[in-house]
Design an enzyme around this catalytic site. Structure first.
Site, PDB file in Angstrom:
ATOM      1  CB  THR A 127      73.584  22.884  37.293  1.00  0.00           C
ATOM      2  OG1 THR A 127      72.787  23.460  38.334  1.00  0.00           O
ATOM      3  CG2 THR A 127      73.909  21.445  37.609  1.00  0.00           C
TER       4      THR A 127
ATOM      5  CG  ASN B  76      72.791  28.971  47.028  1.00  0.00           C
ATOM      6  OD1 ASN B  76      73.938  28.790  47.429  1.00  0.00           O
ATOM      7  ND2 ASN B  76      71.933  27.977  46.920  1.00  0.00           N
TER       8      ASN B  76
ATOM      9  CB  SER C 190      72.526  31.127  36.450  1.00  0.00           C
ATOM     10  OG  SER C 190      71.294  30.544  36.117  1.00  0.00           O
TER      11      SER C 190
ATOM     12  CB  CYS D 178      68.883  22.813  43.781  1.00  0.00           C
ATOM     13  SG  CYS D 178      69.146  24.344  42.936  1.00  0.00           S
TER      14      CYS D 178
ATOM     15  CB  THR E 151      72.416  23.117  17.162  1.00  0.00           C
ATOM     16  OG1 THR E 151      72.717  22.095  16.212  1.00  0.00           O
ATOM     17  CG2 THR E 151      71.831  24.331  16.469  1.00  0.00           C
TER      18      THR E 151
HETATM   19  N1  PMP Z   1      75.123  28.388  41.990  1.00  0.00           N
HETATM   20  C1  PMP Z   1      74.386  29.127  42.818  1.00  0.00           C
HETATM   21  C2  PMP Z   1      75.075  29.982  43.837  1.00  0.00           C
HETATM   22  C3  PMP Z   1      72.997  29.118  42.734  1.00  0.00           C
HETATM   23  O1  PMP Z   1      72.253  29.864  43.565  1.00  0.00           O
HETATM   24  C4  PMP Z   1      72.379  28.288  41.765  1.00  0.00           C
HETATM   25  C5  PMP Z   1      70.862  28.215  41.652  1.00  0.00           C
HETATM   26  N2  PMP Z   1      70.210  27.902  42.858  1.00  0.00           N
HETATM   27  C6  PMP Z   1      73.192  27.537  40.920  1.00  0.00           C
HETATM   28  C7  PMP Z   1      74.557  27.610  41.051  1.00  0.00           C
HETATM   29  C8  PMP Z   1      72.609  26.665  39.846  1.00  0.00           C
HETATM   30  O2  PMP Z   1      71.996  27.475  38.897  1.00  0.00           O
HETATM   31  P1  PMP Z   1      71.102  26.891  37.729  1.00  0.00           P
HETATM   32  O3  PMP Z   1      69.723  26.814  38.253  1.00  0.00           O
HETATM   33  O4  PMP Z   1      71.244  27.895  36.620  1.00  0.00           O
HETATM   34  O5  PMP Z   1      71.674  25.557  37.355  1.00  0.00           O
END
Ligand code: PMP
Length: 371
Positions: A70, A147, A196, A320, A234
């Protein structure tokens, strides 16, 4: 427990965890400190950077470690776009919120913003992209693998199209593709790439933005000069080395795991077709790791909780947005049906999934039609 939510997150790999603990304990000094201990930490950090660049074959890029994808998506998009006071920016209607909502914000700020449509398989139309691209385009952000439904975008062709527009930078969210799908394009042909850690058996709390060395990103955070000033503060050497360990382990296994999961996916699809209250949303050519379904006459959340009562874990949409209780945006774009978008579940697989687990899931789904 039957875990089918690997798209939301994966369990940490034992060797990766061992690396994390070892480095956290033995290399705790701040890598910016000038003394010997600091320099030992810095050496490990620089080594991790070089090894990640080697495994991804992105020698001409900078790596910035972030808290997650993100943050990487936000830093990439704002970093490019806020360098210009105007310009056209292009993305798709089915991006993760960490891209989609940033584009919405930039649209409100006055940038000319285009959200590309998708077809019945969840794929963008390259002709539409070609028609929209012009010399004012400054950024195109297109995810590699979706996703929610797993559709795989034609990144190789997108790269070709963008070659005609040197001003336009290409950002690709590779979160659901990396370590799962063998790319038919070179990562080094992408200007900015997001990944990620926790989606590929690495710890939560680490992601990366990998961008071409020549690019200067507009700063969003102010502090020290570490990580090119893009992500000052850091550095966690243990998270960076753990991510490096995971990438070195899992990238070379991509094809092996893909073939394994493809078989699991086919087996699951055959079983699901026998359940008449389910409709598959994911197309045949989608990533085998993700399977989206809509339910006839059952609410997605009700099914998720019924399955949970049986110690089976799936999700409604993306982790999310699942608490927002809104129609699933990607499924809505795909099906144009509010009913289908309001009643989705996502089953996601891993090389750790077994046929026995799928059999058990199918048995429980058979019982679930009466919930
Ligand atoms: N991009 C995609 C395609 C994802 O599937 C996700 C997680 N659902 C993210 C971004 C965000 O990842 P993170 O949880 O590491 O912020």
């Amino acid at each position: 427990m039957l875990y089918f939510d690997y798209t939301a997150t994966t369990p940490i790999d034992d060797e990766v965890l061992e690396t994390f603990v070892n480095v956290e304990k033995n290399f705790f000094a701040n890598s910016s400190s000038l003394h010997k201990l600091g320099q030992r930490s810095n050496y490990l950090f620089e080594k991790a950077i070089e090894e990640i660049k080697t495994v991804l074959e992105m020698k001409d890029h900078n790596i910035v470690f972030t808290a997650n994808a993100t943050e990487a998506n936000n830093l990439a998009i704002y970093g490019i776009v806020l360098k210009s006071s105007r310009g056209k920016i292009i993305t798709t209607k089915i991006e993760h919120p960490s891209v989609y909502e940033v584009y919405k914000d930039l649209e409100r700020k006055g940038y000319e913003t285009v959200f590309l449509d998708i077809d019945k398989e969840g794929i963008i139309n390259l002709k539409q992209l070609e028609n929209i691209m012009d010399k004012d385009t400054i950024l195109v952000s297109i995810m590699w693998v979706n996703n929610i439904i797993g559709s795989i975008q034609p990144i190789k062709k997108v790269i070709e199209i963008l070659k005609k527009y040197p001003r336009a930078k290409l950002h690709v969210d590779c979160v659901q593709g990396l370590g799962k799908i063998v790319p038919d394009f070179a990562f080094e042909d992408i200007d900015l790439l997001t990944l990620s850690g926790h989606k590929i058996y690495c710890p939560k709390g680490v992601g990366a933005l990998i961008y071409r060395k020549q690019i200067e990103l507009e700063k969003r955070l102010y502090g020290s000069l570490s990580q090119y000033g893009v992500k000052p503060g850091t550095i966690s050497i243990s998270l960076a080395t753990a991510l490096c360990k995971g990438l070195k382990k899992y990238i070379p296994l991509t094809k092996k795991h893909y073939l394994q999961v493809k078989q699991l996916n086919q087996y699951l699809r055959e079983g699901l077709l026998k359940l008449d209250y389910l409709i598959l949303n994911s197309g045949e050519n989608a990533s085998p790791y993700v399977l989206s379904l809509s339910l006839k006459g059952i609410n997605g959340e009700t099914l998720v909780h019924f399955l949970e009562s049986q110690d089976v874990y799936v999700s409604t949409g993306s982790a999310c947005s699942s608490k927002l209780k809104k129609p699933e945006r990607t499924v809505y774009c795909l099906t144009n049906s509010l009913e289908r978008a309001n009643s989705t579940i996502r089953i996601s697989l891993s090389h750790l999934t077994t046929l026995l687990e799928i059999d058990r899931l199918l048995e429980i789904l058979e019982k679930a039609k009466n919930v």
